[in-house]
Write an enzyme that holds these catalytic residues in place. Structure first.
Site, PDB file in Angstrom:
ATOM      1  CB  SER A 554      -0.953  -0.045   1.193  1.00 21.23           C
ATOM      2  OG  SER A 554      -1.962   0.926   1.077  1.00 21.23           O
ATOM      3  CG  HIS A 670      -5.708  -2.359   0.264  1.00 22.64           C
ATOM      4  ND1 HIS A 670      -4.965  -2.003  -0.846  1.00 22.64           N
ATOM      5  CD2 HIS A 670      -5.101  -1.748   1.325  1.00 22.64           C
ATOM      6  CE1 HIS A 670      -3.972  -1.211  -0.479  1.00 22.64           C
ATOM      7  NE2 HIS A 670      -4.028  -1.052   0.832  1.00 22.64           N
TER       8      HIS A 670
END
Length: 697
Positions: A554, A670
């Site tokens: 991320s 994610h």
């Protein structure tokens, strides 16, 4: 000049991008490209033995269980080889505390998926207020942030079929006002959406009525990140809370007494402060200095006072619950029925403190917090952290805590915030052999002279330089503290190698100032810090650049993407997961617009001038030699999305001589993976890549 031309004049020119076609996430040609590259990577780095070893760790039938508490019941999602999506189950608090839980299965996620033709992933449960015996289940069809909501009857152990609360998949925020009323932020049925993809309004939705008819209570703007809903049910007071997030760090809070049907009142606190409500009390942690009630409070201070002191704007009744020092900062806090429990970071290791808010506000002697010691002796071979994992503030002062070290498996304890007497409920099993390993803390010096701490885990006795795996994050005020390495341990440490966690600026290791130091135009400091740690490892003789690999996810993916493009000579291998990389277009992709406060706005020419200096996609140089890299993402990631990872891999492959591998599972969101099997497969591939690259002759 036309209106369109005038608008274009305010934006930075768009660089030519030949890989825009990969931004169409589900286009057949883009999916085919991703599938082909994924197959190549899996064929190149398949380690079935390691994959099985990691799968056994994750599926260990005797592994530590960390439940959530609601009244006298403990809830938990159990996953194993036979139940890959999990069993949502419960047991009594008494039986669990005694170490003899008798689990009752509430929902079999795998059976539900088979019956409905959707492989559901459990996203948690929103329990109703005390006595309601209902919960809203959050179910994701692919592991992404968008979930469906379904009401579940905890007595009947079944989904509600009589006027249930149900919603299709979206990024909802919901809380119970009472057993028949929800405070909800949803884009569905006319609720609207922000530019970041989150709900733009909060509504009160009553059972048996259409969501479209639910009255709007608070509404934001399209430029806001989103609107979020919560309800505090402490004691007899039920306080509805709506947060209008203008950006990632600036918000307005609106509160009102739900039972009194009063109009919302805005909290009079700085928009960058963190505000938390508990019954008639409010806690405020400052991010920047704040002067209120005739007193100036520095950044990182936690204040406690009556809620009314912030609805009136007076602020004079606020009292200091925690004041930061040079090395000790507040990481987070939790309420019990009569206590406020603080998690304090001291030189990036955490401890727990408890204070009596009522005594603090009354100015009674002894009201200051006292540190609760960790439940075991701190040995010389490990570094430790502790965190509160569950508490029921409506019930009592009971506190459930997990303590762990880099080399010490996590331990679940139960204690009391008023009279601490920690009792071990369960100890986690060792996932790897830590014999001869030691965890230490060191400091590197960054380019501007700032000292940067880092944790180092590896063999106590060494003979020469060793392969190193570095990890870091450096964003959003998120601190990296000691964590047990149940995957890195068997895959890396057990082989006599070194693992490093860099506590770079941008994170929260030393409070809000540590974060602000690497914000926007100061972003380069985070990358200079990480590179400084790598160079310090070389200077100390721990490793060599060719043997140092790094892995980030991320915002950490953006970090290691900058290591690849700006510091290629300091690393031998890069693994870049679910990353931001194209900082010119990140605000237009998935939830990217919500992070403008962290990185800047690339459509503002002044901001683009500094953003382009840390946009890895635009820093690729065909003449530069790059270390081998593995880039991975998930097609179902609706937060960052897979497209930046796709484009980076494609551009590196086409324009440079770099050795580049790409991996894109379909499911996982994610998190990158959706169950234990997928998690084991991903990390086995990552470590097979590191093994191959960092140990080459």
């Amino acid at each position: 000049m036309t209106a369109h031309a005038a608008e274009d004049a305010t934006h930075a020119p768009e660089p030519i991008d030949p890989h825009l076609w990969l931004e169409d996430i589900n286009a057949p040609d883009a999916l085919a490209w991703a599938a082909a590259r994924t197959a190549e990577t899996e064929a190149a780095f398949h380690d079935s033995a390691l994959e099985q070893r990691l799968r056994d760790v994750l599926d260990d039938p005797d592994r530590l269980i960390v439940p959530s508490r609601h009244g006298d019941l403990m809830y938990h999602l159990w996953r194993d080889a036979e139940n890959p999506r999990g069993l949502w189950r419960r047991t009594t608090r008494e039986a669990f505390t005694a170490g003899e839980p008798e689990w009752e299965t509430l929902l079999d996620l795998d059976a539900l998926g088979q019956a409905e033709g959707t492989a559901w992933s459990f996203g948690g449960a929103v329990h109703g207020p005390a006595g309601s015996r209902r919960a809203l289940l959050r179910l994701s069809p692919d592991g992404g942030d968008a979930v469906v909501l379904r009401e579940f009857d905890l007595d009947a152990v079944a989904f509600v079929d009589d006027h249930p609360f149900e919603l299709d998949a979206h990024k909802h925020r919901v809380a119970w006002l009472d057993s028949d009323t929800l405070l909800i932020a949803s884009a569905l049925d006319g609720g609207g959406i922000t530019d970041s993809g989150y709900p733009i309004s909060a509504r009160v939705w009553r059972r048996g009525t259409a969501l479209a008819d639910a009255p709007t209570i608070v509404e934001g703007d399209h430029a806001d990140v989103g609107v979020f809903a919560d309800v505090d049910h402490t004691g007899d007071r039920h306080t509805a809370v709506v947060v209008v997030a203008h950006d990632f760090f600036h918000s307005e809070l609106w509160v009102w007494d739900a039972a009194a049907a009063a109009d919302p009142v805005k909290i009079q606190a700085p928009q960058d402060a963190h505000v938390d409500i508990h019954g008639e009390l409010v806690a405020v942690r400052t991010t920047t200095p704040w002067q209120v009630g005739g007193t100036a409070y520095p950044a990182g201070t936690l204040l406690v006072g009556p809620l009314e002191t912030l609805t009136t704007g007076d602020g004079s009744a606020l009292r200091v619950a925690f004041a930061p020092t040079e090395h000790a900062v507040l990481e987070t806090w939790n309420w019990t029925r009569t206590r406020l429990v603080l998690t304090v970071l001291d030189r990036v290791q955490s401890g727990l403190c408890a204070l009596d808010p009522a005594a603090l506000l009354a100015g009674e002697p002894g009201a200051e917090a006292e540190t609760t010691p960790l439940p075991f002796a701190l040995g010389t071979d490990d570094l430790f952290s502790a965190s509160v994992v569950t508490a029921d503030a409506d019930e009592d002062d009971e506190l459930w805590v997990v303590a762990r070290g880099f080399l010490t498996p996590p331990t679940l304890l139960v204690t009391d915030a008023v009279a601490p007497d920690p009792r071990v409920v369960q100890r986690g099993n060792a996932a790897f052999d830590a014999t001869g390993l030691v965890a230490t803390q060191h400091w590197a010096t960054s380019a501007d002279g700032t000292g940067i701490p880092y944790f180092e885990v590896g063999p106590r006795e060494r003979d020469g330089a060793l392969p190193v795996l570095m990890s870091g994050y450096g964003g959003f005020e998120h601190a990296l503290t000691p964590e047990y390495q149940n995957l890195v341990g068997p895959a890396w440490l057990e082989k006599g190698r070194v693992f490093v966690v860099a506590n770079i600026r941008g994170g929260g290791e030393f409070g809000p100032d540590w974060h602000l130091a690497a914000l926007r135009e100061h972003r380069h400091r985070a990358y200079e810090d990480f590179a400084a740690v790598a160079r310090d490892l070389f200077a100390r003789g721990v490793s060599t650049p060719a043997q140092i690999g790094c892995h980030g996810r991320s915002n950490g993916g953006l970090l290691v993407g900058n290591m690849l493009t700006q510091y290629p000579e300091d690393f031998g291998a890069i693994v870049c997961g679910v990353p931001l990389l194209d900082m010119r277009r990140y605000t237009r992709l998935s939830a990217g617009a919500s992070w403008i406060a962290e990185y800047g706005d690339p459509d503002d020419p002044d901001d683009w001038e500094f953003i382009r200096t840390f946009s890895p996609y635009h820093l690729i140089d065909p003449q530069q030699a790059y270390p081998p890299s593995l880039i991975y993402a998930a097609a179902s990631d609706d937060r960052v999305g897979p497209v930046q990872a796709r484009k980076m891999a494609a551009r590196l492959t086409q324009e440079t001589d770099a050795e580049v591998y790409y991996l894109e599972p379909v499911e996982g969101g994610h998190a990158g993976t959706i169950d234990n099997a997928a998690t084991a497969a991903l990390h086995a591939t990552i470590h097979a890549f590191f093994d191959n690259v960092l140990t080459r002759d």
